[in-house]
Design an enzyme around this catalytic site. Structure first.
Site, PDB file in Angstrom:
ATOM      1  N   GLU A  90       0.527  -0.876   0.444  1.00 36.51           N
ATOM      2  CA  GLU A  90      -0.024  -0.373   0.274  1.00 36.51           C
ATOM      3  C   GLU A  90       0.831   1.401  -0.247  1.00 36.51           C
ATOM      4  O   GLU A  90       1.567   0.888   0.869  1.00 36.51           O
ATOM      5  CB  GLU A  90      -0.992  -0.081   1.501  1.00 36.51           C
ATOM      6  CG  GLU A  90      -1.800  -0.906   0.989  1.00 36.51           C
ATOM      7  CD  GLU A  90      -2.569  -1.617   2.243  1.00 36.51           C
ATOM      8  OE1 GLU A  90      -2.635  -0.362   2.812  1.00 36.51           O
ATOM      9  OE2 GLU A  90      -4.178  -2.030   1.976  1.00 36.51           O
ATOM     10  N   CYS A 103       4.060   8.270   1.070  1.00 34.73           N
ATOM     11  CA  CYS A 103       3.858   7.226   2.164  1.00 34.73           C
ATOM     12  C   CYS A 103       4.261   5.980   1.291  1.00 34.73           C
ATOM     13  O   CYS A 103       3.176   5.344   1.007  1.00 34.73           O
ATOM     14  CB  CYS A 103       3.204   7.731   3.722  1.00 34.73           C
ATOM     15  SG  CYS A 103       3.613   6.037   4.763  1.00 34.73           S
ATOM     16  N   CYS A 110       5.924  -7.496   7.010  1.00 37.95           N
ATOM     17  CA  CYS A 110       6.897  -6.599   8.151  1.00 37.95           C
ATOM     18  C   CYS A 110       7.052  -8.242   8.612  1.00 37.95           C
ATOM     19  O   CYS A 110       6.296  -8.688   9.967  1.00 37.95           O
ATOM     20  CB  CYS A 110       6.583  -5.818   8.429  1.00 37.95           C
ATOM     21  SG  CYS A 110       7.837  -4.949   9.524  1.00 37.95           S
ATOM     22  N   CYS A 114       5.742  -5.057  15.135  1.00 41.90           N
ATOM     23  CA  CYS A 114       5.357  -3.870  16.705  1.00 41.90           C
ATOM     24  C   CYS A 114       3.420  -3.873  16.538  1.00 41.90           C
ATOM     25  O   CYS A 114       3.087  -4.423  15.806  1.00 41.90           O
ATOM     26  CB  CYS A 114       5.547  -2.297  15.558  1.00 41.90           C
ATOM     27  SG  CYS A 114       7.288  -2.058  15.223  1.00 41.90           S
ATOM     28  N   CYS A 117       0.914  -1.563  15.430  1.00 40.38           N
ATOM     29  CA  CYS A 117       0.429  -1.516  13.764  1.00 40.38           C
ATOM     30  C   CYS A 117      -0.095  -3.089  13.010  1.00 40.38           C
ATOM     31  O   CYS A 117       0.289  -3.906  12.752  1.00 40.38           O
ATOM     32  CB  CYS A 117       2.476  -1.127  13.154  1.00 40.38           C
ATOM     33  SG  CYS A 117       2.326  -1.985  11.708  1.00 40.38           S
ATOM     34  N   GLY A 161       6.518  -2.409   6.060  1.00 39.06           N
ATOM     35  CA  GLY A 161       8.010  -2.597   6.213  1.00 39.06           C
ATOM     36  C   GLY A 161       9.409  -1.521   6.921  1.00 39.06           C
ATOM     37  O   GLY A 161       8.155  -0.763   7.122  1.00 39.06           O
ATOM     38  N   SER A 193      12.310   6.003   8.410  1.00 42.17           N
ATOM     39  CA  SER A 193      11.590   5.958   9.447  1.00 42.17           C
ATOM     40  C   SER A 193      12.417   4.745   9.021  1.00 42.17           C
ATOM     41  O   SER A 193      11.532   3.794   8.998  1.00 42.17           O
ATOM     42  CB  SER A 193       9.919   6.161   9.150  1.00 42.17           C
ATOM     43  OG  SER A 193       9.702   5.763  10.351  1.00 42.17           O
ATOM     44  N   SER A 216      11.414   5.913  14.547  1.00 45.39           N
ATOM     45  CA  SER A 216       9.907   5.418  15.504  1.00 45.39           C
ATOM     46  C   SER A 216      10.311   4.915  17.293  1.00 45.39           C
ATOM     47  O   SER A 216      10.522   3.924  17.349  1.00 45.39           O
ATOM     48  CB  SER A 216       8.968   4.594  14.827  1.00 45.39           C
ATOM     49  OG  SER A 216       8.994   4.399  13.461  1.00 45.39           O
ATOM     50  N   LEU A 217       9.840   5.557  18.146  1.00 45.15           N
ATOM     51  CA  LEU A 217      10.541   5.176  19.420  1.00 45.15           C
ATOM     52  C   LEU A 217       9.366   5.209  20.007  1.00 45.15           C
ATOM     53  O   LEU A 217       9.992   4.193  20.710  1.00 45.15           O
ATOM     54  CB  LEU A 217      11.321   6.949  19.596  1.00 45.15           C
ATOM     55  CG  LEU A 217      11.798   6.577  21.119  1.00 45.15           C
ATOM     56  CD1 LEU A 217      13.253   6.278  21.078  1.00 45.15           C
ATOM     57  CD2 LEU A 217      12.493   8.291  21.995  1.00 45.15           C
ATOM     58  N   ASN A 293      -4.036   5.670  15.818  1.00 51.88           N
ATOM     59  CA  ASN A 293      -5.241   5.607  15.442  1.00 51.88           C
ATOM     60  C   ASN A 293      -6.298   3.936  15.405  1.00 51.88           C
ATOM     61  O   ASN A 293      -4.977   2.786  15.237  1.00 51.88           O
ATOM     62  CB  ASN A 293      -5.204   5.319  14.182  1.00 51.88           C
ATOM     63  CG  ASN A 293      -5.008   6.923  13.101  1.00 51.88           C
ATOM     64  OD1 ASN A 293      -5.601   7.692  13.034  1.00 51.88           O
ATOM     65  ND2 ASN A 293      -3.588   6.790  12.684  1.00 51.88           N
ATOM     66  N   CYS A 336      -1.146   6.605   9.968  1.00 50.02           N
ATOM     67  CA  CYS A 336       0.119   5.995  10.719  1.00 50.02           C
ATOM     68  C   CYS A 336      -0.227   4.603  11.282  1.00 50.02           C
ATOM     69  O   CYS A 336      -1.136   4.616  12.057  1.00 50.02           O
ATOM     70  CB  CYS A 336       0.869   6.883  11.215  1.00 50.02           C
ATOM     71  SG  CYS A 336       2.450   6.432  12.160  1.00 50.02           S
TER      72      CYS A 336
HETATM   73  S1  SF4 Z   1       5.909  -0.164  12.457  1.00 49.72           S
HETATM   74 FE1  SF4 Z   1       6.801  -0.545  10.754  1.00 49.72          FE
HETATM   75  S2  SF4 Z   1       8.572  -1.871  11.214  1.00 49.72           S
HETATM   76 FE2  SF4 Z   1       6.898  -1.740  13.386  1.00 49.72          FE
HETATM   77  S3  SF4 Z   1       5.266  -3.277  12.810  1.00 49.72           S
HETATM   78 FE3  SF4 Z   1       4.627  -1.525  11.384  1.00 49.72          FE
HETATM   79  S4  SF4 Z   1       5.301  -1.731   9.100  1.00 49.72           S
HETATM   80 FE4  SF4 Z   1       6.760  -2.945  10.671  1.00 49.72          FE
END
Ligand code: SF4
Length: 349
Positions: A90, A103, A110, A114, A117, A161, A193, A216-217, A293, A336
């Site tokens: 996407e 984006c 991935c 996380c 996500c 990813g 990122s 991405s902290l 979100n 995001c």
């Molecule tokens: S935030 Fe980025 S690194 Fe983490 S699972 Fe999602 S796509 Fe992968």
């Protein structure tokens, strides 16, 4: 059969030598691929038919195509792209008064899982090749011209990813995107990122890249960060601080910290204090605070306005350059952390 777009010009010239064809034909093929973005060898009309036939017997052009597009009420456009092997990725267009930001994705799925996500709940199927990333950007640029009458002004590698786990192809794609023969975009308008792969952040420094870097902290301590980002177990905050300082020392490049606010998890004043302490150790220019979100799979929620405001005000009181990024495209799951090949009925492709 080989992907014609992965063959560099010198290699192609060698092939034409072996075929007893003039070398300038190789340059013509190269122009068709990288200047005219040909979707097939058949289109290469200034090549004699026997040369096209020889090419077709040995090579193919795996173009990326738009499979499905959704437009948000706020003007954000989300695309699902289909790859030559029927995988999906996407990419999103985010317009503002002064910019159109694309984006883009760098992998199918991935591996980093996380917890907040949507992509993290998909397995990593494969890396994208550099030419697929270039296609993605080219298609988004065409769409930007069509939708908003403006070409892309910025690109962020914040789609599906982890770009630094597809390092070579991402850097090669950026090289193509920034050459005058490609989109001619300044590297300063591109942000990569990362979820935090310390070794590869150092590698970026050694390679002297000129694009911007975002980390991405999302949590100010290792305990909290490991809870939401399993990669923190092998790349902890201290390792990332060292790697970012090394990157800055080598490149003087701009660094941004990304921090999604999660209700009752990392949104308190104590968290803000820890974040400021950390910010002081990193040569970062900016903290981007991001509105979360909620996605179906995750337990996190967005904090209320008052908590968000208090967090922002605390950072500002400590003279931290902070920007609160209101999420865009929420109604089409383009915001995001929401990209997951999910269609409007909610089914994962
Ligand atoms: S935030 Fe980025 S690194 Fe983490 S699972 Fe999602 S796509 Fe992968």
């Amino acid at each position: 059969m080989k992907n014609l777009r992965t063959v560099a010009l010198p290699e192609l010239q060698q092939v034409f030598d072996e075929w007893g064809e003039p070398r300038y034909r190789a340059a013509q093929v190269h122009d068709w691929i990288w200047k005219k973005y040909a979707a097939s060898i058949a289109e290469m009309s200034n090549l004699p038919k026997p040369v096209r036939e020889k090419l077709e017997a040995n090579y193919f052009i795996p173009k990326v195509a738009i499979h499905h597009t959704q437009e948000s009420e706020d003007g954000t456009v989300k695309n699902r792209f289909v790859l030559h092997d029927n995988n999906y990725i996407e990419g999103v267009l985010i317009p503002t008064d002064t910019r159109v930001t694309a984006c883009v994705s760098s992998q199918v799925g991935c591996s980093l899982s996380c917890k907040f996500c949507a992509t993290g709940y998909l397995p990593r199927t494969r890396n994208l090749y550099f030419d697929e990333i270039v296609d993605e950007v080219t298609l988004l640029n065409e769409q930007s011209l069509k939708h908003y009458g403006r070409k892309l002004s910025n690109i962020v590698f914040m789609g599906m990813g982890e770009p630094l786990l597809n390092y070579k192809e991402v850097l090669k794609a950026i090289e193509k995107i920034t050459t005058p023969e490609g989109l001619g975009m300044s590297p300063r308008r591109i942000t990569v990122s990362t979820a935090g792969v310390a070794k590869m952040i150092r590698q970026l420094g050694d390679d002297g890249v000129r694009f911007k870097l975002a980390l991405s902290l999302h949590a100010p301590t290792d305990v909290q960060r490991s809870e939401v980002m399993p990669i923190n177990d092998s790349n902890n905050i201290a390792a990332l601080v060292d790697a970012l300082n090394y990157f800055y020392q080598k490149t003087k490049g701009e660094i941004t910290l990304e921090y999604i606010l999660f209700k009752d998890f990392n949104d308190g004043i104590k968290d803000a204090e820890e974040l400021v302490k950390l910010f002081r150790k990193i040569p970062a220019d900016l903290i981007n605070l991001i509105e979360y979100n909620p996605i179906g799979q995750a337990r996190f929620q967005k904090p209320d306005e008052a908590t968000t405001d208090a967090f922002v005000r605390y950072l500002e009181s400590k003279k931290v350059n902070v920007h609160l990024r209101r999420s865009r495209g929420k109604d089409i799951d383009a915001a995001c952390g929401q990209l997951a090949n999910v269609d409007s009925e909610g089914a994962v492709a």
